[in-house]
Write a protein that holds these residues in place. Structure first.
Motif, mmCIF file in Angstrom:
data_model
loop_
_atom_site.group_PDB
_atom_site.id
_atom_site.type_symbol
_atom_site.label_atom_id
_atom_site.label_comp_id
_atom_site.label_asym_id
_atom_site.label_seq_id
_atom_site.Cartn_x
_atom_site.Cartn_y
_atom_site.Cartn_z
ATOM 1 N N TRP A 1 0.848 -1.207 0.000
ATOM 2 C CA TRP A 1 0.000 0.000 0.000
ATOM 3 C C TRP A 1 0.878 1.250 0.000
ATOM 4 C CZ3 TRP A 1 -0.444 -3.237 4.542
ATOM 5 C CH2 TRP A 1 0.239 -2.758 5.655
ATOM 6 N N ASN A 2 0.274 2.412 -0.176
ATOM 7 C CA ASN A 2 1.033 3.664 -0.159
ATOM 8 C C ASN A 2 0.971 4.290 1.227
ATOM 9 O OD1 ASN A 2 -1.797 4.103 -0.722
ATOM 10 N ND2 ASN A 2 -1.301 6.268 -0.922
ATOM 11 N N ILE A 3 1.978 5.091 1.528
ATOM 12 C CA ILE A 3 2.040 5.780 2.817
ATOM 13 C C ILE A 3 1.908 7.283 2.564
ATOM 14 C CG2 ILE A 3 3.411 6.216 4.888
ATOM 15 C CD1 ILE A 3 2.638 3.328 4.617
ATOM 16 N N VAL A 4 1.003 7.945 3.283
ATOM 17 C CA VAL A 4 0.806 9.385 3.123
ATOM 18 C C VAL A 4 1.020 10.064 4.470
ATOM 19 C CG1 VAL A 4 -0.834 11.210 2.499
ATOM 20 C CG2 VAL A 4 -0.871 9.020 1.271
ATOM 21 N N PHE A 5 1.907 11.053 4.486
ATOM 22 C CA PHE A 5 2.171 11.813 5.701
ATOM 23 C C PHE A 5 1.333 13.092 5.645
ATOM 24 C CE2 PHE A 5 5.815 9.158 4.963
ATOM 25 C CZ PHE A 5 6.122 8.662 6.229
ATOM 26 N N SER A 6 0.232 13.108 6.376
ATOM 27 C CA SER A 6 -0.689 14.260 6.354
ATOM 28 C C SER A 6 -0.155 15.366 7.252
ATOM 29 C CB SER A 6 -2.077 13.823 6.811
ATOM 30 O OG SER A 6 -2.555 12.786 5.985
ATOM 31 N N GLN A 7 0.157 16.513 6.632
ATOM 32 C CA GLN A 7 0.781 17.601 7.378
ATOM 33 C C GLN A 7 0.042 18.926 7.242
ATOM 34 O OE1 GLN A 7 4.929 18.057 6.485
ATOM 35 N NE2 GLN A 7 5.212 19.835 7.815
ATOM 36 N N TYR A 8 -0.607 19.150 6.081
ATOM 37 C CA TYR A 8 -1.233 20.449 5.824
ATOM 38 C C TYR A 8 -2.707 20.316 5.453
ATOM 39 C CZ TYR A 8 3.635 21.936 5.346
ATOM 40 O OH TYR A 8 4.971 22.177 5.552
ATOM 41 N N ASN A 9 -3.441 21.420 5.658
ATOM 42 C CA ASN A 9 -4.805 21.549 5.173
ATOM 43 C C ASN A 9 -4.775 22.540 4.019
ATOM 44 O OD1 ASN A 9 -7.626 21.393 5.004
ATOM 45 N ND2 ASN A 9 -7.869 23.182 6.320
ATOM 46 N N ASN A 10 -5.266 22.099 2.832
ATOM 47 C CA ASN A 10 -5.249 22.947 1.642
ATOM 48 C C ASN A 10 -6.403 23.946 1.711
ATOM 49 O OD1 ASN A 10 -5.146 24.101 -0.873
ATOM 50 N ND2 ASN A 10 -5.095 22.166 -2.000
ATOM 51 N N LEU A 30 -9.150 0.287 6.588
ATOM 52 C CA LEU A 30 -9.761 -0.646 7.531
ATOM 53 C C LEU A 30 -10.276 -1.897 6.829
ATOM 54 C CD1 LEU A 30 -10.934 -1.391 10.323
ATOM 55 C CD2 LEU A 30 -12.971 -0.060 9.704
ATOM 56 N N GLU A 31 -10.965 -1.701 5.677
ATOM 57 C CA GLU A 31 -11.580 -2.843 4.994
ATOM 58 C C GLU A 31 -10.535 -3.863 4.554
ATOM 59 O OE1 GLU A 31 -12.256 0.277 4.371
ATOM 60 O OE2 GLU A 31 -14.393 0.533 4.845
ATOM 61 N N ARG A 32 -9.423 -3.387 4.021
ATOM 62 C CA ARG A 32 -8.381 -4.307 3.540
ATOM 63 C C ARG A 32 -7.722 -5.050 4.698
ATOM 64 N NH1 ARG A 32 -5.220 -0.793 -1.152
ATOM 65 N NH2 ARG A 32 -7.035 -0.390 -2.450
ATOM 66 N N ILE A 33 -7.483 -4.335 5.785
ATOM 67 C CA ILE A 33 -6.879 -4.975 6.955
ATOM 68 C C ILE A 33 -7.811 -6.065 7.496
ATOM 69 C CG2 ILE A 33 -6.176 -4.629 9.348
ATOM 70 C CD1 ILE A 33 -4.153 -3.595 7.353
ATOM 71 N N VAL A 34 -9.117 -5.744 7.563
ATOM 72 C CA VAL A 34 -10.086 -6.711 8.072
ATOM 73 C C VAL A 34 -10.149 -7.941 7.172
ATOM 74 C CG1 VAL A 34 -12.529 -7.127 8.558
ATOM 75 C CG2 VAL A 34 -11.482 -4.982 9.257
ATOM 76 N N ILE A 36 -7.798 -9.212 5.437
ATOM 77 C CA ILE A 36 -6.600 -10.020 5.695
ATOM 78 C C ILE A 36 -6.754 -10.802 6.994
ATOM 79 C CG2 ILE A 36 -4.138 -9.920 6.245
ATOM 80 C CD1 ILE A 36 -3.996 -7.457 4.386
ATOM 81 N N LEU A 37 -7.195 -10.107 8.038
ATOM 82 C CA LEU A 37 -7.336 -10.748 9.346
ATOM 83 C C LEU A 37 -8.397 -11.843 9.335
ATOM 84 C CD1 LEU A 37 -7.139 -7.612 11.700
ATOM 85 C CD2 LEU A 37 -5.378 -9.349 11.321
ATOM 86 N N GLN A 38 -9.453 -11.642 8.531
ATOM 87 C CA GLN A 38 -10.544 -12.617 8.498
ATOM 88 C C GLN A 38 -10.435 -13.565 7.304
ATOM 89 O OE1 GLN A 38 -14.284 -10.508 8.842
ATOM 90 N NE2 GLN A 38 -13.744 -9.630 10.825
ATOM 91 N N ASN A 39 -9.324 -13.479 6.579
ATOM 92 C CA ASN A 39 -9.069 -14.383 5.455
ATOM 93 C C ASN A 39 -10.200 -14.340 4.428
ATOM 94 O OD1 ASN A 39 -7.428 -16.231 4.089
ATOM 95 N ND2 ASN A 39 -8.551 -17.985 4.911
ATOM 96 N N PHE A 44 -15.381 -7.460 0.778
ATOM 97 C CA PHE A 44 -16.794 -7.679 1.049
ATOM 98 C C PHE A 44 -17.054 -8.950 1.854
ATOM 99 C CE2 PHE A 44 -16.629 -4.885 -2.569
ATOM 100 C CZ PHE A 44 -17.608 -3.959 -2.287
ATOM 101 N N ASP A 45 -16.073 -9.832 1.920
ATOM 102 C CA ASP A 45 -16.251 -11.103 2.624
ATOM 103 C C ASP A 45 -15.738 -11.017 4.055
ATOM 104 O OD1 ASP A 45 -17.259 -12.376 0.208
ATOM 105 O OD2 ASP A 45 -15.207 -12.151 -0.505
#
Length: 258
Positions: A1-10, A30-34, A36-39, A44-45
């Motif tokens: 996945w990509n990593i984003v360092f949130s620092q400013y408000n445009n 969250l959905e992707r992590i879940v 993986i954890l729930q296989n 959607f599964d």
């Protein structure tokens, strides 16, 4: 996945202010992590979406088949897709309406209206014969979230939108099916698609979905020309915005949930 360092408000106009609380965002979500954890084979599964899908199963006479992801079953793939459309869209709509948005013909409200109507049409393709049914999913969506949802408010807004759209979809579908039966070319007449949208309020993405099911397609270049001609006559910027939202999404919207 990509990593984003949130620092400013445009703030716009090349002006940025530092966030009071900076954070690191990963594209995993969250959905992707879940999943993986729930296989789960897909996002959607998992217990974020399956309870919604199971509730939709009760409303239809079709079943969602997780194992089908590893089989070449075109019919079941389409069934699974419609279950996922409803689960995804209703989760988004419930949250948005709970935050204060409402279906409308402009801006964010127009996106909500599109999501409700596409989910409604997916339900019809699952043989759900009830006039209104999406609003019944709100309590199930609430149970999958960690924050509170005003079930009565959200359900009423969704049900009202379903009742409005149920009249539009039946009228538009009959006209479209009649025209499809007369079509001898692989390309459907864009003037008819345009008229269905402009006169009857039948969404272009829904027209496109039905055409695909009948091995037909639309000439998007010609559709854009019709849009431009109509906008020039009406001088209505809101019409331009609505068409841009629909036409830009048609090419990719069917791929996102496959």
């Amino acid at each position: 996945w990509n990593i984003v360092f949130s620092q400013y408000n445009n703030l716009g106009n090349d002006e940025y202010e530092e966030l009071k609380q900076k954070n690191i965002d990963t594209g995993a979500g969250l959905e992707r992590i879940v999943s993986i954890l729930q296989n789960g084979p897909t996002n959607f599964d998992t217990d974020l979406f399956l309870p919604i899908i199971y509730e939709v199963e009760k409303l239809s006479n079709l079943k969602y088949d997780i194992e089908n992801y590893f089989k070449k079953n075109k019919e079941q793939n389409l069934i699974n897709k419609n279950f996922k459309i409803i689960a995804d869209h209703m989760r988004a709509v419930t949250n948005a309406i709970n935050d204060g948005e409402k279906p409308s013909n402009t801006q964010r409200g127009y996106i909500i209206r599109r999501l409700i109507r596409r989910a409604y049409y997916a339900g019809k393709k699952l043989n759900i014969d009830q006039k209104t049914f999406l609003y019944k999913l709100v309590p199930v969506v609430k149970d999958s979230l960690i924050f509170d949802i005003d079930i009565n408010k959200v359900s009423k807004i969704i049900k009202d939108e379903e009742e409005i759209f149920s009249k539009t979809i039946e009228q538009g579908r009959k006209i479209l099916e009649e025209e499809i039966s007369k079509t001898k070319s692989k390309l459907f007449d864009v003037k008819i698609a345009f008229k269905l949208y402009e006169t009857f309020g039948f969404p272009l993405e829904m027209t496109h979905d039905i055409l695909i099911e009948n091995d037909l397609d639309l000439n998007f270049e010609e559709l854009n020309k019709l849009k431009d001609e109509h906008v020039n006559k009406s001088r209505s910027k809101s019409i331009t915005n609505k068409f841009d939202l629909q036409i830009n999404s048609l090419a990719s919207i069917n791929e996102n949930l496959s």
